[in-house]
Design an enzyme around this catalytic site. Structure first.
Site, mmCIF file in Angstrom:
data_model
loop_
_atom_site.group_PDB
_atom_site.id
_atom_site.type_symbol
_atom_site.label_atom_id
_atom_site.label_comp_id
_atom_site.label_asym_id
_atom_site.label_seq_id
_atom_site.Cartn_x
_atom_site.Cartn_y
_atom_site.Cartn_z
ATOM 1 N N ASN A 1 0.936 -1.149 -0.008
ATOM 2 C CA ASN A 1 0.034 0.005 -0.025
ATOM 3 C C ASN A 1 0.929 1.247 0.031
ATOM 4 O O ASN A 1 0.330 2.150 -0.130
ATOM 5 C CB ASN A 1 -0.858 -0.002 1.161
ATOM 6 C CG ASN A 1 -0.239 -0.387 2.392
ATOM 7 O OD1 ASN A 1 0.447 -1.205 2.659
ATOM 8 N ND2 ASN A 1 -0.387 0.566 3.332
ATOM 9 N N SER B 1 -11.376 -4.769 0.523
ATOM 10 C CA SER B 1 -12.019 -3.638 1.301
ATOM 11 C C SER B 1 -12.949 -2.897 0.106
ATOM 12 O O SER B 1 -12.156 -2.638 -1.088
ATOM 13 C CB SER B 1 -10.867 -2.740 1.980
ATOM 14 O OG SER B 1 -11.569 -1.703 2.522
ATOM 15 N N ALA B 2 -14.023 -2.288 0.539
ATOM 16 C CA ALA B 2 -14.739 -1.735 -0.506
ATOM 17 C C ALA B 2 -14.314 -0.351 -0.691
ATOM 18 O O ALA B 2 -14.612 0.152 -1.842
ATOM 19 C CB ALA B 2 -16.384 -1.691 -0.163
ATOM 20 N N HIS B 3 -13.904 0.128 0.405
ATOM 21 C CA HIS B 3 -13.740 1.630 0.146
ATOM 22 C C HIS B 3 -12.431 2.259 -0.605
ATOM 23 O O HIS B 3 -12.128 3.084 -1.062
ATOM 24 C CB HIS B 3 -13.945 2.442 1.500
ATOM 25 C CG HIS B 3 -12.527 2.252 2.577
ATOM 26 N ND1 HIS B 3 -11.333 3.164 2.536
ATOM 27 C CD2 HIS B 3 -11.899 1.321 3.021
ATOM 28 C CE1 HIS B 3 -10.531 2.611 3.248
ATOM 29 N NE2 HIS B 3 -10.876 1.654 3.771
ATOM 30 N N CYS C 1 -3.259 5.019 6.779
ATOM 31 C CA CYS C 1 -3.906 4.204 7.757
ATOM 32 C C CYS C 1 -3.315 4.058 9.123
ATOM 33 O O CYS C 1 -3.817 3.494 10.185
ATOM 34 C CB CYS C 1 -4.170 2.519 7.297
ATOM 35 S SG CYS C 1 -4.902 2.906 5.472
ATOM 36 N N THR D 1 -25.893 -9.014 12.417
ATOM 37 C CA THR D 1 -26.880 -8.450 11.411
ATOM 38 C C THR D 1 -26.206 -7.997 10.274
ATOM 39 O O THR D 1 -25.281 -7.236 10.228
ATOM 40 C CB THR D 1 -27.668 -7.422 11.679
ATOM 41 O OG1 THR D 1 -28.517 -7.776 13.026
ATOM 42 C CG2 THR D 1 -29.193 -7.090 10.786
ATOM 43 N N GLN E 1 -4.973 -3.845 -2.028
ATOM 44 C CA GLN E 1 -4.520 -2.673 -3.043
ATOM 45 C C GLN E 1 -4.635 -3.428 -4.644
ATOM 46 O O GLN E 1 -4.007 -2.665 -5.402
ATOM 47 C CB GLN E 1 -3.082 -1.967 -2.724
ATOM 48 C CG GLN E 1 -3.351 -1.360 -1.364
ATOM 49 C CD GLN E 1 -3.791 0.050 -1.535
ATOM 50 O OE1 GLN E 1 -4.249 0.663 -2.663
ATOM 51 N NE2 GLN E 1 -4.254 0.535 -0.257
HETATM 52 N N1 PLP Z 1 -4.620 -3.859 4.284
HETATM 53 C C1 PLP Z 1 -3.966 -3.004 3.257
HETATM 54 C C2 PLP Z 1 -2.970 -3.427 2.470
HETATM 55 C C3 PLP Z 1 -4.408 -1.559 3.169
HETATM 56 O O1 PLP Z 1 -4.136 -0.757 2.344
HETATM 57 C C4 PLP Z 1 -5.499 -1.426 4.374
HETATM 58 C C5 PLP Z 1 -6.101 0.041 4.336
HETATM 59 O O2 PLP Z 1 -5.403 1.049 4.022
HETATM 60 C C6 PLP Z 1 -6.164 -2.295 5.180
HETATM 61 C C7 PLP Z 1 -5.567 -3.492 4.988
HETATM 62 C C8 PLP Z 1 -7.365 -1.905 5.968
HETATM 63 O O3 PLP Z 1 -8.401 -1.780 5.461
HETATM 64 P P1 PLP Z 1 -9.815 -1.353 5.876
HETATM 65 O O4 PLP Z 1 -9.568 0.152 5.766
HETATM 66 O O5 PLP Z 1 -10.801 -1.750 5.042
HETATM 67 O O6 PLP Z 1 -9.897 -1.835 7.226
#
Ligand code: PLP
Length: 410
Positions: free
Chosen positions: A150, A200-202, A351, A238, A180
């Site tokens: 990432n 991850s969706a976002h 993050c 849920t 990623q």
């Molecule tokens: N793993 C990687 C490589 C990421 O880049 C991220 C978020 O930046 C995550 C895990 C965590 O994902 P989430 O935000 O859905 O918890």
């Protein structure tokens, strides 16, 4: 003008995703566990979402479990697999440059008596297959390797690693954090020898707080969320129907235009890297040598590059991430100077910034000199990023860097 170049941190939802979420919240709002028609309708939304996601990976919809995002997916895959398989062994393998959502569960397991091997990486962030082969032993029950890093965009050799792991012991589980990579690369877990895969969706223009874990039907995994027994008793709670609907729509859109998006992202990456190289040449011709506090300014040194690009070109690096260092300017200073002009980027990984880690763990593992690690920014793109945004950012850097580098000398 604005330039949003922080798409590896998160992305903007598409209109299609927004509509899918709103529909699930306002029309199909039943509880999928309810026995009446409203419940059945909501259950249908979940099933369709699962089918859409399964199709993107060419796996069965029975192997898709919705979660609250990749942090939960990673925690569940690692701790759940370790606990379920501890009788077979207590050795785990991962890499030194994983996201905290992998490293922290590993550290937790170490405290519970498991042994963890952290594979080192080379200067560009690649693991070595020889190291992996050496680390694998009879006791190894799980290997977890990220698909795309990432922070610098390095693509790890997942197919080769999968082959190696399964050749050594078919029962050793292979988990991949594909946050990623999903939506950017074609991923076939069955062909890759991958038993569990986190998404991850976002990161793909879906909503925040939702993701999924692919779990091969044969994988022994302990549930972590206990309660009402939803999702076949594997993940109680849920069901997040709007989240699942939004995630599936985001995935559908991403994979429907994968080829064009990849082409576009590669062009953006090239434009950004070429622009940074030109800028670096300009700076070393015109700029004075940036020096550390307390030192006197030396003569301009044409040999010393002013911008160091960490990300690679070619197929061993993701098309949407460019990481570069601007020696002489601290990353947070440049980040905020860019922000003043409406350009949004990351210093290291967004993050983990609230952990007050001065230098990113990933950059440390690349053995970068401190000066480079502390001046690194990540520019990350999405299929909606425009060439104008890249040019606007490069122009801002062209104006800001000579000033900030001069300022750094005082
Ligand atoms: N793993 C990687 C490589 C990421 O880049 C991220 C978020 O930046 C995550 C895990 C965590 O994902 P989430 O935000 O859905 O918890």
């Amino acid at each position: 003008m604005e330039g949003y170049l922080d798409n590896s941190a998160t992305t903007r939802c598409t209109e299609g995703v927004r509509d899918a979420v709103v529909r699930a919240m306002t029309e199909d709002y039943g509880n999928p566990s309810s026995q009446h028609r409203k419940g059945v309708e909501a259950e249908r939304v979940l099933r369709t979402a699962r089918e859409t996601l399964a199709a993107t990976l060419k796996v069965s919809e029975k192997e898709i479990y919705f979660t609250s995002g990749a942090t939960e997916s990673n925690n569940w895959a690692i701790i759940g697999a370790a606990m379920a398989n501890r009788r077979a062994g207590t050795h785990l393998i991962t890499t030194a440059i994983e996201h905290a959502a992998v490293l922290e569960p590993m550290a937790y397991l170490e405290k519970q008596g498991f042994r963890v091997t952290y594979l080192p990486v080379d200067a560009k962030g690649h693991i070595s297959l020889e190291d992996l082969e050496e680390a694998l032993c009879e006791e190894t029950i799980l290997v977890s390797i990220m698909y795309v890093n990432n922070e610098i965009g390095t693509i790890e050799p997942i197919a080769e690693a999968g082959k190696l792991i399964k050749a050594r012991n078919p029962r050793t589980l292979f988990h991949v954090d594909a946050v990623q990579a999903y939506g950017k690369l074609e991923i076939r877990p069955k062909k890759l020898g991958v038993d569990m895969l986190s998404v991850s969706a976002h990161k793909i223009h879906g909503p925040k707080g939702v993701g999924f874990l692919y779990v091969n039907e044969k994988t022994k995994l302990q549930p972590m969320m206990l309660g009402g027994g939803q999702q076949k008793g594997m993940r109680s709670g849920t069901d997040n129907v709007p989240g699942a609907a939004g995630l599936a729509e985001a995935a559908r859109e991403a994979y429907a235009q994968l080829e064009q998006s990849t082409e576009h992202l590669l062009q953006l990456k090239k434009r950004m890297m070429d622009g940074l190289k030109t800028l670096s040449d300009e700076l070393s011709k015109n700029g004075a040598e940036p020096v550390k506090r307390g030192e006197t300014a030396g003569k301009p040194d044409a040999q010393k590059p002013r911008i160091v690009i960490h990300s690679e070109e070619g197929d061993k690096s993701a098309p949407h991430i460019v990481s570069a260092a601007f020696p002489g300017v601290r990353s947070e200073v440049l980040l905020h100077a860019l922000e003043e002009r409406g350009i949004f980027v990351s210093a290291g990984s967004a993050c983990t910034t609230n952990k007050k880690v001065p230098v990113s763990g990933v950059l440390k593992e690349l053995h970068l000199p401190k000066e480079l690690a502390e001046s690194t920014l990540r520019f990350s793109f999405s299929r909606f990023t425009t060439e104008e945004e890249i040019d606007y950012c490069l122009e801002a850097l062209r104006e800001l860097l000579p000033v900030l580098m001069r300022y750094a000398r005082h």
